[in-house]
Write an enzyme that holds these catalytic residues in place. Structure first.
Site, mmCIF file in Angstrom:
data_model
loop_
_atom_site.group_PDB
_atom_site.id
_atom_site.type_symbol
_atom_site.label_atom_id
_atom_site.label_comp_id
_atom_site.label_asym_id
_atom_site.label_seq_id
_atom_site.Cartn_x
_atom_site.Cartn_y
_atom_site.Cartn_z
ATOM 1 N N THR A 100 0.816 -1.216 0.000
ATOM 2 C CA THR A 100 0.000 0.000 0.000
ATOM 3 C C THR A 100 0.848 1.264 0.000
ATOM 4 O OG1 THR A 100 -0.149 -0.198 2.412
ATOM 5 C CG2 THR A 100 -1.973 -1.097 1.124
ATOM 6 N N HIS A 156 -54.398 -11.443 -22.793
ATOM 7 C CA HIS A 156 -53.638 -12.648 -22.454
ATOM 8 C C HIS A 156 -53.030 -13.321 -23.685
ATOM 9 C CE1 HIS A 156 -58.108 -13.806 -21.786
ATOM 10 N NE2 HIS A 156 -57.893 -13.622 -23.055
ATOM 11 N N ASN A 184 -59.298 -3.385 -28.414
ATOM 12 C CA ASN A 184 -59.424 -4.686 -27.735
ATOM 13 C C ASN A 184 -58.703 -5.742 -28.575
ATOM 14 O OD1 ASN A 184 -60.974 -6.433 -25.582
ATOM 15 N ND2 ASN A 184 -61.087 -7.521 -27.529
ATOM 16 N N ASN A 230 -13.513 -9.485 0.157
ATOM 17 C CA ASN A 230 -12.356 -10.187 -0.407
ATOM 18 C C ASN A 230 -12.715 -11.454 -1.154
ATOM 19 O OD1 ASN A 230 -10.043 -8.540 0.808
ATOM 20 N ND2 ASN A 230 -11.241 -9.041 2.637
ATOM 21 N N TYR A 244 -48.309 -11.739 -28.430
ATOM 22 C CA TYR A 244 -47.005 -11.120 -28.682
ATOM 23 C C TYR A 244 -47.184 -9.950 -29.636
ATOM 24 C CZ TYR A 244 -42.509 -10.100 -30.755
ATOM 25 O OH TYR A 244 -41.398 -9.436 -31.213
ATOM 26 N N ASN A 293 -43.504 -9.791 -37.161
ATOM 27 C CA ASN A 293 -42.720 -8.609 -37.516
ATOM 28 C C ASN A 293 -41.417 -8.934 -38.227
ATOM 29 O OD1 ASN A 293 -41.739 -9.772 -35.162
ATOM 30 N ND2 ASN A 293 -40.964 -7.851 -34.337
#
Length: 417
Positions: free
Chosen positions: A30, A320, A334, A184, A323, A343
């Protein structure tokens, strides 16, 4: 540039921080590390400025702002250094603070491997935290020796140098030993993480946040919570997550860099990444908001719904098992069970490999539908259940894209023969 938030865990200020890295290649202890810094132009500048130099170890992650403020307070004119100590019931491994008598001045610090039995019985230990007058530090580092059990240059030996030179040493004894817990190995890191988490949870609880089971809730220090928020067991809030007044975070929800608006409800098992949930929206259970998703006010994202780079308008319901990726969905829409935006089909259109689905306000999508992007469904249109939409649907139209049902009387009986 580091901005600290105006909450009890932080101090309101803007700091301009300039980082200077100094190589410490041979690692001879140190004292050698400190000498590398003071021999560099940075150290010479501190001496010319007659500045103080704060030395901190890199393995104490639980240091508090209060501790740093007290240690770094200006030294007195006659003081060469300030030394932070604490009392440990089991001080093994720490440098012992040897005083002149029980309450006298500090004479030296003795490392564990160099201590005799009498010195090992001392419970006051040094914590590797110092404030030095720069000129004293630079001068004394030149006199360090490595004649010890480890063959290293100890920074702790500067205490003895100051004592022998009749220099004044200011000792700050710190009562909160938990602030000085070292790390440590992975086990100690986990324990330090638990302590830091407990601090965060406690501070927010004192501001009016309700944690149903504080011990099982995990918060990053950058998380911001508001009064009347409720957090259920097992929740993990990380990064820059913000949760607004009156919102509820369900059990085992995982939010990273998320925004949750007032009165919103993120239900059990939901994962939210780099996304926004506006006021009074309901998300989950077990929903997944991938990055760049935005759920509008009063919208509903139900169980096992996944969004990716998708914007959901106000009062829209995706109840529910759906994707939606790269989609723009209007308000009052809705979307029935089992809806999928397709996509990606391997094509590159206008430089993009992922294609956009646009669903305008007031659309009703039946269950088990797919939209083959790029495609647009006009305002107020209806899409019949089971449809695969490959072309744009005009405003207020009914789209049916499925095979016609054909019943053949008695044919099933024939197949069974």
């Amino acid at each position: 540039m580091i901005e600290k938030k105006s909450k009890p865990l932080f101090v309101t200020m803007l700091l301009i921080v300039r980082w200077i890295f100094i190589s410490f290649i041979k690692q001879k202890g140190t004292g050698h590390a400190a000498r590398c810094a003071m021999d560099a132009p940075w150290g010479a500048a501190r001496v010319r400025e007659k500045a103080n130099v704060l030395v901190l170890p890199g393995d104490l992650p639980l240091l508090t702002a209060a501790l740093i403020r007290q240690v770094s307070a200006p030294l007195g004119r006659a003081q060469a250094m300030r030394l932070l100590t604490t009392i440990l019931e089991h001080p093994f491994g720490y440098g012992r603070v040897v005083r002149k008598g029980k309450k006298g001045g500090v004479l030296r610090i003795v490392e564990e491997k160099d201590a005799n039995l009498r010195e090992k019985a001392i419970c006051e230990v040094a914590c590797s935290i110092y404030l030095f007058a720069a000129h004293f530090l630079q001068f004394s580092l030149q006199k360090l020796s490595n004649k010890n059990a480890q063959g290293e240059y100890y920074l702790t030996d500067l205490v003895a140098h100051a004592s022998r030179a009749k220099k004044s040493i200011d000792v700050l004894e710190w009562p909160e030993t938990g602030d000085l817990r070292g790390v440590n190995d992975p086990w100690e890191l986990a324990q330090a993480g638990r302590i830091m988490n407990e601090r965060c949870v406690k501070e927010w609880a004192l501001q009016g946040v309700r944690f149903v089971d504080p011990a099982s809730t995990w918060l990053d220090v950058g998380v911001q919570l508001s009064e009347d928020v409720t957090v259920h067991p097992g929740a993990i809030l990380s990064g820059t997550t913000q949760v607004s007044r009156g919102a509820t975070i369900g059990a085992y929800a995982n939010l990273r860099n998320a925004f949750v608006g007032e009165g919103a409800h993120v239900k059990i098992g939901t994962v939210v990444e780099d996304s926004r949930i506006e006021a009074s929206a309901n998300v989950g259970p077990y929903a997944h908001l991938r990055p760049d998703s935005h759920v509008g006010a009063h919208a509903k994202i139900g169980n096992f719904v996944e969004l990716k780079k998708t914007r959901i308008g106000e009062h829209t319901s995706v109840a529910h098992l759906s994707y939606l990726g790269d989609a723009e969905v209007g308000r009052d829409v809705n979307i029935g069970c089992g809806f999928v935006t397709c996509n990606f089909d391997g094509r590159v259109i206008e430089g993009k490999r992922k294609h956009t689905t646009v669903i305008e306000d007031g659309v009703f999508l039946g269950s088990d539908c797919q939209c083959i992007a790029p495609v647009r469904i006009g305002r107020g249109a209806y899409v019949a259940s089971g449809s695969t939409i490959t072309e744009d649907v005009e405003e207020d139209a009914l789209a049916i894209a499925r095979s016609r049902q054909v019943n053949k009387p008695g044919y099933a009986k024939k197949l069974r023969q």
